[in-house]
Design a protein around this motif. Structure first.
Motif, PDB file in Angstrom:
ATOM      1  N   GLY A  71     -11.391  24.533 -18.754  1.00  0.00           N
ATOM      2  CA  GLY A  71     -10.176  24.273 -17.976  1.00  0.00           C
ATOM      3  C   GLY A  71     -10.450  24.085 -16.499  1.00  0.00           C
ATOM      4  O   GLY A  71      -9.709  23.373 -15.801  1.00  0.00           O
ATOM      5  N   THR A  72     -11.533  24.691 -16.005  1.00  0.00           N
ATOM      6  CA  THR A  72     -11.832  24.588 -14.572  1.00  0.00           C
ATOM      7  C   THR A  72     -12.346  23.199 -14.198  1.00  0.00           C
ATOM      8  O   THR A  72     -12.313  22.829 -13.024  1.00  0.00           O
ATOM      9  CB  THR A  72     -12.879  25.635 -14.159  1.00  0.00           C
ATOM     10  OG1 THR A  72     -14.090  25.411 -14.898  1.00  0.00           O
ATOM     11  CG2 THR A  72     -12.371  27.045 -14.449  1.00  0.00           C
ATOM     12  N   PHE A  73     -12.818  22.432 -15.187  1.00  0.00           N
ATOM     13  CA  PHE A  73     -13.409  21.122 -14.896  1.00  0.00           C
ATOM     14  C   PHE A  73     -12.351  20.067 -14.553  1.00  0.00           C
ATOM     15  O   PHE A  73     -12.692  19.009 -14.025  1.00  0.00           O
ATOM     16  CB  PHE A  73     -14.240  20.642 -16.090  1.00  0.00           C
ATOM     17  CG  PHE A  73     -15.564  21.338 -16.213  1.00  0.00           C
ATOM     18  CD1 PHE A  73     -16.727  20.739 -15.758  1.00  0.00           C
ATOM     19  CD2 PHE A  73     -15.657  22.600 -16.778  1.00  0.00           C
ATOM     20  CE1 PHE A  73     -17.952  21.374 -15.873  1.00  0.00           C
ATOM     21  CE2 PHE A  73     -16.878  23.241 -16.903  1.00  0.00           C
ATOM     22  CZ  PHE A  73     -18.022  22.635 -16.447  1.00  0.00           C
ATOM     23  N   VAL A  74     -11.089  20.329 -14.884  1.00  0.00           N
ATOM     24  CA  VAL A  74     -10.042  19.346 -14.605  1.00  0.00           C
ATOM     25  C   VAL A  74      -9.390  19.583 -13.244  1.00  0.00           C
ATOM     26  O   VAL A  74      -8.519  18.828 -12.829  1.00  0.00           O
ATOM     27  CB  VAL A  74      -8.971  19.364 -15.720  1.00  0.00           C
ATOM     28  CG1 VAL A  74      -9.589  18.998 -17.048  1.00  0.00           C
ATOM     29  CG2 VAL A  74      -8.271  20.713 -15.800  1.00  0.00           C
ATOM     30  N   ARG A  75      -9.808  20.642 -12.561  1.00  0.00           N
ATOM     31  CA  ARG A  75      -9.214  20.961 -11.256  1.00  0.00           C
ATOM     32  C   ARG A  75     -10.304  21.028 -10.181  1.00  0.00           C
ATOM     33  O   ARG A  75     -10.380  21.981  -9.421  1.00  0.00           O
ATOM     34  CB  ARG A  75      -8.463  22.292 -11.325  1.00  0.00           C
ATOM     35  CG  ARG A  75      -7.290  22.292 -12.293  1.00  0.00           C
ATOM     36  CD  ARG A  75      -6.475  23.570 -12.190  1.00  0.00           C
ATOM     37  NE  ARG A  75      -7.274  24.747 -12.471  1.00  0.00           N
ATOM     38  CZ  ARG A  75      -7.462  25.255 -13.685  1.00  0.00           C
ATOM     39  NH1 ARG A  75      -6.910  24.672 -14.740  1.00  0.00           N
ATOM     40  NH2 ARG A  75      -8.203  26.341 -13.865  1.00  0.00           N
ATOM     41  N   LEU A  76     -11.118  20.015 -10.130  1.00  0.00           N
ATOM     42  CA  LEU A  76     -12.221  20.008  -9.191  1.00  0.00           C
ATOM     43  C   LEU A  76     -11.739  19.799  -7.763  1.00  0.00           C
ATOM     44  O   LEU A  76     -10.900  18.929  -7.505  1.00  0.00           O
ATOM     45  CB  LEU A  76     -13.215  18.901  -9.538  1.00  0.00           C
ATOM     46  CG  LEU A  76     -14.119  19.114 -10.767  1.00  0.00           C
ATOM     47  CD1 LEU A  76     -15.002  17.900 -10.962  1.00  0.00           C
ATOM     48  CD2 LEU A  76     -14.967  20.361 -10.603  1.00  0.00           C
ATOM     49  N   GLU A  77     -12.268  20.573  -6.840  1.00  0.00           N
ATOM     50  CA  GLU A  77     -11.967  20.350  -5.431  1.00  0.00           C
ATOM     51  C   GLU A  77     -12.840  19.214  -4.901  1.00  0.00           C
ATOM     52  O   GLU A  77     -14.013  19.096  -5.227  1.00  0.00           O
ATOM     53  CB  GLU A  77     -12.226  21.630  -4.622  1.00  0.00           C
ATOM     54  CG  GLU A  77     -13.661  22.132  -4.709  1.00  0.00           C
ATOM     55  CD  GLU A  77     -13.994  23.173  -3.649  1.00  0.00           C
ATOM     56  OE1 GLU A  77     -13.316  23.200  -2.608  1.00  0.00           O
ATOM     57  OE2 GLU A  77     -14.944  23.938  -3.862  1.00  0.00           O
ATOM     58  N   ARG A  78     -12.263  18.333  -4.124  1.00  0.00           N
ATOM     59  CA  ARG A  78     -12.963  17.261  -3.432  1.00  0.00           C
ATOM     60  C   ARG A  78     -13.950  16.546  -4.357  1.00  0.00           C
ATOM     61  O   ARG A  78     -15.170  16.630  -4.202  1.00  0.00           O
ATOM     62  CB  ARG A  78     -13.687  17.846  -2.220  1.00  0.00           C
ATOM     63  CG  ARG A  78     -12.726  18.593  -1.307  1.00  0.00           C
ATOM     64  CD  ARG A  78     -13.414  19.521  -0.352  1.00  0.00           C
ATOM     65  NE  ARG A  78     -14.032  18.794   0.746  1.00  0.00           N
ATOM     66  CZ  ARG A  78     -14.706  19.394   1.739  1.00  0.00           C
ATOM     67  NH1 ARG A  78     -14.835  20.701   1.741  1.00  0.00           N
ATOM     68  NH2 ARG A  78     -15.227  18.682   2.693  1.00  0.00           N
ATOM     69  N   GLN A  82     -18.149  16.292  -4.690  1.00  0.00           N
ATOM     70  CA  GLN A  82     -18.854  16.804  -5.871  1.00  0.00           C
ATOM     71  C   GLN A  82     -19.804  15.745  -6.411  1.00  0.00           C
ATOM     72  O   GLN A  82     -20.949  16.038  -6.792  1.00  0.00           O
ATOM     73  CB  GLN A  82     -17.842  17.192  -6.959  1.00  0.00           C
ATOM     74  CG  GLN A  82     -16.856  18.281  -6.585  1.00  0.00           C
ATOM     75  CD  GLN A  82     -17.408  19.682  -6.795  1.00  0.00           C
ATOM     76  OE1 GLN A  82     -18.539  19.851  -7.208  1.00  0.00           O
ATOM     77  NE2 GLN A  82     -16.587  20.681  -6.526  1.00  0.00           N
ATOM     78  N   LEU A  83     -19.335  14.497  -6.450  1.00  0.00           N
ATOM     79  CA  LEU A  83     -20.164  13.403  -6.964  1.00  0.00           C
ATOM     80  C   LEU A  83     -21.384  13.177  -6.076  1.00  0.00           C
ATOM     81  O   LEU A  83     -22.503  12.958  -6.572  1.00  0.00           O
ATOM     82  CB  LEU A  83     -19.328  12.130  -7.057  1.00  0.00           C
ATOM     83  CG  LEU A  83     -19.987  10.921  -7.739  1.00  0.00           C
ATOM     84  CD1 LEU A  83     -20.333  11.243  -9.182  1.00  0.00           C
ATOM     85  CD2 LEU A  83     -19.059   9.715  -7.669  1.00  0.00           C
ATOM     86  N   SER A 191     -23.797  22.944 -14.277  1.00  0.00           N
ATOM     87  CA  SER A 191     -23.732  21.956 -15.366  1.00  0.00           C
ATOM     88  C   SER A 191     -23.651  20.535 -14.831  1.00  0.00           C
ATOM     89  O   SER A 191     -24.214  19.604 -15.422  1.00  0.00           O
ATOM     90  CB  SER A 191     -22.534  22.255 -16.275  1.00  0.00           C
ATOM     91  OG  SER A 191     -21.310  22.210 -15.558  1.00  0.00           O
ATOM     92  N   SER A 192     -22.977  20.330 -13.690  1.00  0.00           N
ATOM     93  CA  SER A 192     -22.897  18.983 -13.131  1.00  0.00           C
ATOM     94  C   SER A 192     -24.267  18.511 -12.643  1.00  0.00           C
ATOM     95  O   SER A 192     -24.610  17.326 -12.759  1.00  0.00           O
ATOM     96  CB  SER A 192     -21.873  18.937 -11.985  1.00  0.00           C
ATOM     97  OG  SER A 192     -22.245  19.803 -10.928  1.00  0.00           O
ATOM     98  N   GLN A 193     -25.070  19.447 -12.105  1.00  0.00           N
ATOM     99  CA  GLN A 193     -26.422  19.073 -11.688  1.00  0.00           C
ATOM    100  C   GLN A 193     -27.262  18.649 -12.882  1.00  0.00           C
ATOM    101  O   GLN A 193     -27.962  17.626 -12.836  1.00  0.00           O
ATOM    102  CB  GLN A 193     -27.095  20.252 -10.970  1.00  0.00           C
ATOM    103  CG  GLN A 193     -26.577  20.475  -9.553  1.00  0.00           C
ATOM    104  CD  GLN A 193     -27.271  21.644  -8.875  1.00  0.00           C
ATOM    105  OE1 GLN A 193     -26.691  22.679  -8.641  1.00  0.00           O
ATOM    106  NE2 GLN A 193     -28.536  21.467  -8.556  1.00  0.00           N
ATOM    107  N   PHE A 194     -27.212  19.417 -13.951  1.00  0.00           N
ATOM    108  CA  PHE A 194     -27.971  19.057 -15.151  1.00  0.00           C
ATOM    109  C   PHE A 194     -27.443  17.754 -15.759  1.00  0.00           C
ATOM    110  O   PHE A 194     -28.215  16.947 -16.285  1.00  0.00           O
ATOM    111  CB  PHE A 194     -27.922  20.180 -16.181  1.00  0.00           C
ATOM    112  CG  PHE A 194     -28.833  21.333 -15.867  1.00  0.00           C
ATOM    113  CD1 PHE A 194     -30.212  21.146 -15.812  1.00  0.00           C
ATOM    114  CD2 PHE A 194     -28.329  22.607 -15.633  1.00  0.00           C
ATOM    115  CE1 PHE A 194     -31.065  22.209 -15.527  1.00  0.00           C
ATOM    116  CE2 PHE A 194     -29.170  23.672 -15.349  1.00  0.00           C
ATOM    117  CZ  PHE A 194     -30.547  23.478 -15.293  1.00  0.00           C
TER     118      PHE A 194
END
Length: 305
Positions: A71-78, A82-83, A191-194
């Motif tokens: 659920g936290t992945f759909v509320r990313l800040e900025r 992040q990209l 997880s985003s880094q991997f």
């Protein structure tokens, strides 16, 4: 609070700090082991294959936690920041392992130890943070350590060394961005880094593909599992003990780089590399202690995943 309660609290805090230090030392050993495994594998397989299969194993290990916190992945800040962070993370990991194809592990690790120095310099130049003469002096001394380790001359400055330094600069910018994304949960950051490494590895793997045997697949999987274990240990360490207590132990990575480099690859670091590493570590520790005194004590070394 009673005297017995105060003693009990003090003992609990002491035990937590000791545990935190132990976990930090374990995490640095695991990160170094993963780096040595990666260097061993890229002697036979391409960097793309290493990135792809290593990251794939890491994401499999992380998948239960990713599902739990989905659920936290759909509320990313900025999200754009992040990209950018993922792109920089992917580039610096690729640069690290590409550099290890041509350079001893201790040399590449030494260049990455300069990251805190780059972070402080970039904070002053890019973010306009106030940096006094003491920390500027430490930055200059740290750069001298980099030059000593680099041994600059027309014969010794090589493009692999430049790749390693470029990766270290990417890592420094990555740390600055991470500093501004404090509200992002650890599982998203990891997880985003991997995931970024996995995507780049998938694109690069077809070029120079060598079909791995079962033993090699096991080593790729081990490298990914070791990276995740190290990441979990370092995060837990920073929760149990203050950064000011555990961060200095992260510099033990140069010791492991020298040990693994000698035992696995027969590399004996020259005096210049050892001297440069010592100067860089001293400058980095001074910068860390100075920022801590100014109320900005952060982890100055955070090994790449």
């Amino acid at each position: 609070m009673s005297i017995l309660a105060k003693i009990s609290t003090a003992n609990d805090n002491h035990s937590a700090r000791i545990t935190g230090i132990g976990l930090m030392l374990l995490s640095i050993f695991l990160f170094s082991l993963g780096d040595a495994l990666g260097k061993y594998m890229v002697a036979t397989y391409s960097v793309g294959q290493l990135l792809w299969l290593r990251a794939g194993a890491a994401l499999l290990v992380l998948s239960p936690m990713i599902w739990r916190d989905r659920g936290t992945f759909v509320r990313l800040e900025r999200p754009w920041l992040q990209l950018l962070r993922v792109a920089l993370s992917t580039l610096e990991v690729a640069a690290f392992f590409l550099a290890t194809v041509y350079l001893p592990l201790a040399d590449v690790t030494t260049y990455y130890l300069a990251c805190p120095i780059f972070v402080t310099a970039l904070s002053a130049i890019v973010l306009r943070e106030q940096v006094g003469w003491r920390r500027w002096s430490a930055i200059l001394i740290g750069f001298c350590g980099v030059l000593i380790a680099l041994r600059p001359s027309s014969q010794t400055v090589s493009w692999p060394a430049m790749i390693a330094l470029g990766g270290s600069l990417c890592f420094a910018v990555l740390m600055l961005i991470t500093r501004s994304l404090r509200a992002t949960p650890d599982i998203i950051l990891a997880s985003s880094q991997f995931a970024g490494t996995f995507a780049l590895g998938a694109l690069m793997s077809p070029f120079g593909w060598v079909t791995p045997g079962l033993g090699s697949l096991g080593l790729f999987a081990a490298a990914g599992c070791v990276s995740v274990s190290a990441l979990l240990c370092v995060n837990r360490s920073l929760k149990l003990a203050p950064a000011s207590v555990v961060v200095p132990y992260q510099y033990s990575m140069i010791m492991w780089a020298i040990i693994f480099g000698y035992l696995v690859f027969g590399d004996v670091p020259p005096i210049s590399t050892i001297a440069g590493a010592a100067i860089i570590i001293g400058a980095g520790l001074y910068i860390f202690l100075r920022e801590r005194r100014l109320g900005r004590g952060e982890a100055v070394v955070s090994p790449p995943v």
